[in-house]
Motif scaffolding. Structure first.
Motif, PDB file in Angstrom:
ATOM      1  N   LEU A 175       0.936  -1.025   0.189  1.00 46.25           N
ATOM      2  CA  LEU A 175       0.012   0.291  -0.218  1.00 46.25           C
ATOM      3  C   LEU A 175       1.049   1.245   0.195  1.00 46.25           C
ATOM      4  CD1 LEU A 175      -2.682  -1.086   2.564  1.00 46.25           C
ATOM      5  CD2 LEU A 175      -3.077  -0.612   0.207  1.00 46.25           C
ATOM      6  N   ASP A 176       2.242   1.217   0.021  1.00 48.74           N
ATOM      7  CA  ASP A 176       2.986   2.372   0.219  1.00 48.74           C
ATOM      8  C   ASP A 176       3.010   3.090  -1.057  1.00 48.74           C
ATOM      9  OD1 ASP A 176       3.691   1.556   2.320  1.00 48.74           O
ATOM     10  OD2 ASP A 176       5.558   0.703   1.890  1.00 48.74           O
ATOM     11  N   ASN A 177       2.672   4.477  -1.050  1.00 42.89           N
ATOM     12  CA  ASN A 177       2.571   5.350  -2.305  1.00 42.89           C
ATOM     13  C   ASN A 177       1.309   5.085  -3.238  1.00 42.89           C
ATOM     14  OD1 ASN A 177       4.917   6.878  -1.284  1.00 42.89           O
ATOM     15  ND2 ASN A 177       6.033   5.392  -2.061  1.00 42.89           N
ATOM     16  N   ALA A 178       0.474   4.105  -2.592  1.00 42.00           N
ATOM     17  CA  ALA A 178      -0.709   3.941  -3.752  1.00 42.00           C
ATOM     18  C   ALA A 178      -1.697   4.924  -3.864  1.00 42.00           C
ATOM     19  CB  ALA A 178      -1.220   2.355  -3.499  1.00 42.00           C
ATOM     20  N   PRO A 179      -2.563   4.825  -4.935  1.00 45.40           N
ATOM     21  CA  PRO A 179      -3.661   5.814  -4.871  1.00 45.40           C
ATOM     22  C   PRO A 179      -4.576   5.512  -3.822  1.00 45.40           C
ATOM     23  CG  PRO A 179      -3.512   4.605  -6.909  1.00 45.40           C
ATOM     24  CD  PRO A 179      -2.378   4.506  -6.094  1.00 45.40           C
ATOM     25  N   ASP A 180      -5.594   6.278  -3.372  1.00 41.40           N
ATOM     26  CA  ASP A 180      -6.550   6.014  -2.449  1.00 41.40           C
ATOM     27  C   ASP A 180      -7.851   5.757  -2.760  1.00 41.40           C
ATOM     28  OD1 ASP A 180      -7.382   5.961   0.107  1.00 41.40           O
ATOM     29  OD2 ASP A 180      -7.882   8.043   0.537  1.00 41.40           O
ATOM     30  N   LEU A 181      -8.048   4.626  -3.373  1.00 35.64           N
ATOM     31  CA  LEU A 181      -9.323   4.119  -3.814  1.00 35.64           C
ATOM     32  C   LEU A 181      -9.870   2.971  -3.001  1.00 35.64           C
ATOM     33  CD1 LEU A 181      -8.082   3.329  -7.548  1.00 35.64           C
ATOM     34  CD2 LEU A 181      -8.904   5.562  -6.588  1.00 35.64           C
ATOM     35  N   ARG A 182     -11.044   3.333  -2.336  1.00 37.35           N
ATOM     36  CA  ARG A 182     -11.455   2.715  -1.343  1.00 37.35           C
ATOM     37  C   ARG A 182     -13.114   2.273  -1.390  1.00 37.35           C
ATOM     38  NH1 ARG A 182      -7.469   2.529   2.489  1.00 37.35           N
ATOM     39  NH2 ARG A 182      -5.840   4.262   2.203  1.00 37.35           N
ATOM     40  N   SER A 183     -13.426   1.386  -0.758  1.00 41.62           N
ATOM     41  CA  SER A 183     -14.689   0.753  -0.404  1.00 41.62           C
ATOM     42  C   SER A 183     -14.886   0.848   0.893  1.00 41.62           C
ATOM     43  CB  SER A 183     -15.102  -0.558  -1.273  1.00 41.62           C
ATOM     44  OG  SER A 183     -14.786  -0.357  -2.587  1.00 41.62           O
ATOM     45  N   VAL A 184     -15.852   1.322   1.520  1.00 41.53           N
ATOM     46  CA  VAL A 184     -16.013   1.361   3.168  1.00 41.53           C
ATOM     47  C   VAL A 184     -17.425   0.721   3.356  1.00 41.53           C
ATOM     48  CG1 VAL A 184     -15.874   2.769   5.147  1.00 41.53           C
ATOM     49  CG2 VAL A 184     -14.319   3.271   3.188  1.00 41.53           C
ATOM     50  N   TYR A 185     -17.366   0.138   4.190  1.00 44.41           N
ATOM     51  CA  TYR A 185     -18.537  -0.815   4.540  1.00 44.41           C
ATOM     52  C   TYR A 185     -18.996  -0.343   5.784  1.00 44.41           C
ATOM     53  CZ  TYR A 185     -17.011  -3.723   0.597  1.00 44.41           C
ATOM     54  OH  TYR A 185     -16.654  -3.996  -0.670  1.00 44.41           O
ATOM     55  N   SER A 186     -20.459  -0.766   6.063  1.00 42.46           N
ATOM     56  CA  SER A 186     -21.300  -0.752   7.434  1.00 42.46           C
ATOM     57  C   SER A 186     -22.287  -1.593   7.289  1.00 42.46           C
ATOM     58  CB  SER A 186     -22.076   0.447   7.545  1.00 42.46           C
ATOM     59  OG  SER A 186     -22.726   1.086   6.671  1.00 42.46           O
ATOM     60  N   TYR A 187     -22.646  -2.169   8.579  1.00 44.92           N
ATOM     61  CA  TYR A 187     -23.695  -3.234   8.518  1.00 44.92           C
ATOM     62  C   TYR A 187     -24.703  -3.081   9.698  1.00 44.92           C
ATOM     63  CZ  TYR A 187     -19.547  -5.242   6.525  1.00 44.92           C
ATOM     64  OH  TYR A 187     -18.503  -5.697   5.792  1.00 44.92           O
ATOM     65  N   SER A 188     -25.717  -3.706   9.275  1.00 51.20           N
ATOM     66  CA  SER A 188     -27.162  -3.646  10.157  1.00 51.20           C
ATOM     67  C   SER A 188     -26.922  -4.230  11.321  1.00 51.20           C
ATOM     68  CB  SER A 188     -28.186  -4.254   9.583  1.00 51.20           C
ATOM     69  OG  SER A 188     -29.434  -4.369  10.281  1.00 51.20           O
TER      70      SER A 188
END
Length: 283
Positions: A175-188
């Motif tokens: 992950l060093d110096n990688a672009p910040d492309l993220r999926s963030v999850y939340s749960y019931s």
């Protein structure tokens, strides 16, 4: 252990009889309120707001043997079908997937080879397809380098649930110096995952990376809870997915709607109708 041709043909016949006869109908019997573990048997998909591709998934069917996933049958909008058979090693770990069509012609195969205790190589038709790494202190998935799609995905967790998925449109090692492309999850706090009782979370995430497994990619990201809201970002757009679930009497989802939008403008919806082993059928 690989299945014989006779066993294969019997399984194939059963799957497609069920799909054509509407074998999985919702059980209207009032619930008893008791705590019950349920195992998914089929998922039917409906598309709204945008026309699906001709090869989009219409329905998917699961069969089991000795508490392991044995096969997955898939029917598509264009009336074609595919059939996936799963084999396991002596430690009950997945080691082979065979993909065929309704005529029994083998289309692809995937084999799993353990490289080290925490790394595996997946071959597709004998050629390198995925490099899989696990977290050093658990069996949870750490990263997948998908050579077929030229992407790398990293996974982080909270309380055993997938909390964040970071996707890169290139093959990278860290992950060093990688672009910040993220999926963030939340749960019931209330719903139970449709895959709570038969498949490890790592297996679900790996299956999502296999192109012949066509279930909606982010339908389930936990073996504990149903997804609540998920936001994920790519280089080209920012897409929000809103999950809306209707639960049965055992808190397992019988319907999951995924609504895709950009800047609060919805452009696609997929409704998943889910049946479980033991639901009423004509058999």
């Amino acid at each position: 252990m690989r299945l014989s041709k006779t066993t294969y043909n019997c399984l194939l016949s059963v799957l497609f009889i069920l799909s054509s006869c509407g074998a999985f109908e919702e059980d209207d019997t009032p619930g008893t309120g008791e705590l019950v573990e349920q195992i998914v048997s089929s998922i039917e998909l409906e598309y709204n707001l945008a026309d699906p591709d001709g090869d989009a998934l219409r329905a998917i069917f699961y069969t089991y043997d000795s508490n392991k996933l044995l096969s997955v049958g898939q029917n598509f909008i264009n009336d074609s079908s595919s059939f996936m058979l799963f084999s396991y090693d002596d430690n009950d770990l997945l080691d082979y997937i065979e993909v065929s069509n309704v005529q029994g012609t083998i289309l692809h195969n995937y084999s799993f080879t353990k490289v080290t205790d925490k790394r595996s190589l997946v071959l597709k038709d004998g050629k390198p397809y995925m490099n899989v790494a696990y977290h050093s202190n658990s069996d949870l998935l750490y990263s997948v380098q998908n050579l077929g799609t030229n992407t790398t995905t990293f996974y982080t967790y909270e309380d055993g649930n997938l909390a964040q998925k970071t996707i890169f449109l290139e093959i990278i090692d860290d992950l060093d110096n990688a672009p910040d492309l993220r999926s963030v999850y939340s749960y019931s706090n209330y719903g139970t995952s449709i895959f709570a009782t038969f498949l490890p979370l790592s297996s679900i995430l790996i299956l999502n990376e296999i192109e012949d497994y066509r279930l909606t990619n982010e339908l389930s990201t936990s073996t504990h809870s149903v997804n609540d809201v998920n936001r994920y970002f790519t280089r080209n757009d920012s897409t929000k997915i809103e999950f809306r679930s209707i639960l049965n009497e055992y808190t397992y989802p019988k319907t999951i709607s995924m609504i895709y939008s950009i800047q609060d403008s919805a452009f696609h919806q997929i409704i998943h109708s889910i049946s479980y082993v033991g639901d009423s059928s004509p058999f």
